[in-house]
Enzyme design. Structure first.
Site, PDB file in Angstrom:
ATOM      1  N   HIS A   1     -12.837  -0.995   5.594  1.00  0.00           N
ATOM      2  CA  HIS A   1     -11.782  -1.028   6.452  1.00  0.00           C
ATOM      3  C   HIS A   1     -12.003  -0.058   7.688  1.00  0.00           C
ATOM      4  CE1 HIS A   1      -8.135  -2.963   5.292  1.00  0.00           C
ATOM      5  NE2 HIS A   1      -8.693  -3.036   3.934  1.00  0.00           N
TER       6      HIS A   1
ATOM      7  N   HIS B   1       0.956  -1.191  -0.062  1.00  0.00           N
ATOM      8  CA  HIS B   1       0.029  -0.150   0.007  1.00  0.00           C
ATOM      9  C   HIS B   1       0.653   1.225  -0.108  1.00  0.00           C
ATOM     10  CE1 HIS B   1      -4.108  -1.593   0.121  1.00  0.00           C
ATOM     11  NE2 HIS B   1      -3.501  -2.525   0.766  1.00  0.00           N
TER      12      HIS B   1
ATOM     13  N   HIS C   1      -4.788  -8.832  -3.678  1.00  0.00           N
ATOM     14  CA  HIS C   1      -5.788  -9.304  -2.694  1.00  0.00           C
ATOM     15  C   HIS C   1      -6.548 -10.728  -3.015  1.00  0.00           C
ATOM     16  CE1 HIS C   1      -5.123  -4.990  -1.576  1.00  0.00           C
ATOM     17  NE2 HIS C   1      -5.152  -5.645  -0.310  1.00  0.00           N
TER      18      HIS C   1
ATOM     19  N   HIS D   1     -13.849  -0.046  -0.571  1.00  0.00           N
ATOM     20  CA  HIS D   1     -12.963  -1.148   0.227  1.00  0.00           C
ATOM     21  C   HIS D   1     -12.189  -0.094   1.520  1.00  0.00           C
ATOM     22  CE1 HIS D   1      -8.396  -1.419   0.765  1.00  0.00           C
ATOM     23  NE2 HIS D   1      -8.757  -2.617   0.949  1.00  0.00           N
TER      24      HIS D   1
ATOM     25  N   GLU E   1     -11.470   0.373  -4.900  1.00  0.00           N
ATOM     26  CA  GLU E   1     -10.468   0.831  -3.695  1.00  0.00           C
ATOM     27  C   GLU E   1     -11.038   1.988  -2.996  1.00  0.00           C
ATOM     28  OE1 GLU E   1      -6.449   1.306  -4.679  1.00  0.00           O
ATOM     29  OE2 GLU E   1      -5.996   0.946  -2.581  1.00  0.00           O
TER      30      GLU E   1
HETATM   31 CU   LIG Z   1      -4.668  -4.275   1.323  1.00  0.00          CU
END
Ligand SMILES: [Cu+2]
Ligand SMILES: *[C@@H]1O[C@H](CO)[C@@H](O)[C@H](O)[C@H]1NC(C)=O
Ligand SMILES: *[C@@H]1O[C@H](CO)[C@@H](O)[C@H](O)[C@H]1NC(C)=O
Length: 678
Positions: A373, A223, A250, A369, A354
């Site tokens: 998180h 990342h 992923h 995404h 993402e």
């Molecule tokens: Cu990741």
């Protein structure tokens, strides 16, 4: 039984074999490079405390960036930083830096841009020393390491392993406490670390995968190599196929997790759903250096609305993305339609899901995404009533520890799969390479085991007046395997350069049912990808596990690296530098899934394609790129394979006959786990 008793089943080198020796970019370091390498290590040494390297501290105190604005490509970011800093608006030192917190991120990007836009090494070094003791240490580590990974002047510089820069994120609180006690006693210590949880939690059987320090380091560097906030146009450096790589990396981790689960008699990983309980809880037992413990989540907790993100928002974004997938078009901000029905579709979709700065429409498609998180991280304190610090899922270093990480990525993977389902299957003509015939494939015994590894905790402990450092380490368990090699016998009608793709996939599911490849293709794990030059007639392609372009060697410890650099500066040793060095990538030792004590059956696939069709640049076919291509791309080049990632298993297989070509070969292999390694 001792693993050492098992001998390689064939002798590696034979006459007339195709050797895959790579064209590399390794050369001895010159003095300039050694100075740079040394300065970077000093900057990151005990970064949670003020810089005790007097030369750097002095530069930092005396340097005035405003007096050197012409040394920056974009002086405005320097002026902006100084203004914010002088007004006391930056995150103070000692606070927890959270990349997912917009304000924290905005400040960090400002710091990064000051570093990134420094025109020469001298300016970069001076301004780094200036920032080192002024800004929040979390923001500093993040911005400096991303800058080093991306600046042309720092190519080949080795960063300390992430688990040595901020060990708290990689070991449990218990270990940290014992380390302090040892330091107080002034005794060197090796503290044995156990994986979190107990044997009463079935998930603990696969904790060795999500909690592996090398895996955590890989995920955090991935990342940084591919930040979602990266602005191609502003930084003048495109990251090739970044959205597709977000999917594929992923996806591969999820497939790997699945294989680890099957190895341990656990069922397949289930995707998260917004309206269903998060079945598995997680107690991280990890603590920040300052700011408290990582919050725990009980079993069967439900998603909660946060102060500014609602579950309904996530459901709406999902609907819109699925609408785009099924209609085959995404809607841009300007209302234009961009087709997904081609090999580039997955890259567009990756950016949207993402979401990265490259998203075609961030307001409309959201950022499933990243928001997920945050939702998972804050689920136990959704309104911030208790002032809990950010959870595991808001740090890329710790995210894979939480079993919810893989469930989240399984969910995201189903969206990508839906898209791939709509693309036409490969035809026989697309898969066939005429005149190339794989006769047989030999492979050594595939044997895995656990080994012990010591994590240096030097940076974990605050300096105490009058107490010198003692050597304190955490001893962790790591998955490893015996070295192995492939020997591929190929008959070719003519001279031809081919791309060789190696995959394995578990043969049976949890119910011991053999899974047909039409279904199993989504569980396929990439083992290697390289090129080979075939001559007319019989060829033998030799390939060792250590050469795999999927993984990277172990990181060298900071202590060992500092010794090497000092010796090289003193002229008593040479330091080899690889300008294409990668920090991103799973470790070589994790190439194989664990398997079972009595063996676990996998299908090995060898797929050859015509390199003339795959090539994307004029570099030699065997150029090295620094490894870790499949998970991390090529840092300084285009992704060196024109085929979609995961080819040929990324598309539906509607007719198995299309795969029955002579350049695709499969056979069974067994992965055997040895619990006792002597
Ligand atoms: Cu990741
Ligand atoms: C790890 O587990 C062993 C045995 O269960 C125990 O004796 C030891 O104290 C544990 N170590 C840590 C750091 O938790
Ligand atoms: C997608 O493109 C292929 C040609 O590449 C075409 O055959 C197919 O019909 C298209 N699918 C849709 C849904 O438009």
């Amino acid at each position: 039984m001792s693993v050492k008793m098992i001998r390689s089943s064939f002798i590696l080198l034979s006459l007339g074999a195709v050797l895959c020796v790579a064209a590399a970019t390794v050369a001895p370091a010159d003095h300039d490079f050694l100075v740079k390498q040394n300065e970077i290590l000093k900057l990151l040494n005990k970064v949670h405390e003020l810089n005790f390297h007097k030369d750097q501290a002095k530069i930092g105190q005396e340097y005035d960036p405003l007096a050197h604005l012409d040394h920056f490509k974009n002086p405005r970011v320097v002026q902006e930083f100084v203004k914010e800093y002088k007004n006391g608006r930056m995150l103070p030192r000692g606070e927890i830096f959270n990349l997912f917190e917009e304000e924290h991120r905005r400040e960090m990007i400002n710091i990064f841009e000051v570093l990134f836009f420094a025109k020469d090494w001298d300016t970069f070094h001076h301004v780094a020393c200036y920032l080192r003791d002024r800004v929040n240490e979390g923001q500093f580590i993040y911005a400096l390491t991303v800058a080093v990974l991306h600046k042309p002047e720092t190519r080949g510089i080795r960063l300390p392993p992430a688990y040595e820069t901020y060990p708290h994120l990689f070991v449990t609180a218990k270990v940290i406490n014992e380390a302090y006690a040892a330091k107080m006693r002034q005794e060197p210590a090796i503290i044995r670390m156990n994986f979190t949880g107990t044997s009463r939690n079935p998930e603990q059987r696969v904790a060795y995968f999500g909690e592996d320090v090398g895996m955590n380091a890989h995920h955090s560097v991935w990342h940084k190599d591919h930040p979602f906030w990266w602005k191609d146009a502003v930084y003048g450096a495109d990251i090739d196929r970044k959205g597709e790589l977000f999917w594929y990396m992923h996806h591969q981790l999820t497939a790997r997790f699945n294989a680890e689960r099957l190895s341990n008699w656990l069922t397949e990983v289930q995707p998260l759903q917004w309206n269903k309980p998060i079945v598995d809880g997680f107690a991280p037992q990890t603590t920040y250096r300052k700011g408290g413990e990582f919050p725990a989540r009980p079993d069967n907790f439900r998603f909660q609305d946060l102060k500014n993100i609602r579950v309904a928002d996530l459901e709406a974004y999902e609907e819109r993305i699925r609408e785009a997938i099924s209609s085959g078009f995404v809607k841009t901000v300007e209302g234009e339609l961009v087709s997904l029905n081609n090999t580039k579709g997955i890259d567009i979709l990756g950016a949207i899901i993402e979401a990265s700065v490259n998203s075609k429409n961030p307001n409309y498609y959201g950022s499933i995404h990243n928001l997920a998180h945050i939702m998972l991280s804050r689920v136990t304190d959704p309104q911030g009533k208790f002032g809990m610090p950010p959870g595991c899922m808001e740090n890329f270093e710790t995210a894979t520890r939480d079993p919810a990480f893989f469930r989240l990525h399984k969910y995201i993977d189903t969206l990508f799969k839906e898209h791939k389902q709509y693309l036409n299957p490969y035809t026989r003509e697309e898969l066939d390479v005429e005149g190339v015939d794989i006769k047989s494939v030999e492979v050594d015994d595939l044997v895995t085991y656990f080994e012990e590894f010591d994590v240096d905790l030097l940076n974990a402990l605050d300096d105490t007046e009058g107490l010198p450092d003692v050597e304190i380490k955490a001893r962790v368990q790591r998955l490893n395997h015996q070295p192995f090699a492939f020997k591929i016998h190929v008959d070719s009608a003519a001279e031809k350069t081919v791309t060789v793709r190696l995959f394995i996939v578990p043969k049976k599911d949890w119910y011991e049912r053999e899974i047909p490849i039409e279904e199993n293709r989504w569980n396929v794990i990439e083992l290697d990808k390289f090129t080979a030059k075939l001559t007319a007639g019989d060829n033998t392609i030799l390939r060792k596990s250590s050469e795999s372009s999927v993984s990277i060697p172990d990181h060298i410890s900071t202590r060992a690296l500092r010794k090497k650099v000092e010796a090289a500066l003193a002229g008593t040793e040479t330091l080899q530098v690889d300008k294409d060095l990668r920090h991103c990538g799973i470790p070589d030792r994790m190439l194989l899934p664990k398997g079972r004590e009595n063996g676990m059956k996998y299908t090995l696939y060898v797929v050859l394609s015509d390199w003339a069709e795959d090539k994307v640049n004029d570099l030699p076919h065997n150029y090295e790129y620094g490894g870790s291509l499949s998970y991390c791309g090529a840092a300084n080049n285009k992704y060196p394979d024109a085929k979609p990632m995961g080819f040929p298993f990324d598309r539906r297989i509607t007719d198995r006959k299309t795969f029955q070509v002579t350049n695709i070969f499969n056979r069974d292999v067994d992965i055997v786990f040895h619990p006792v390694h002597v």
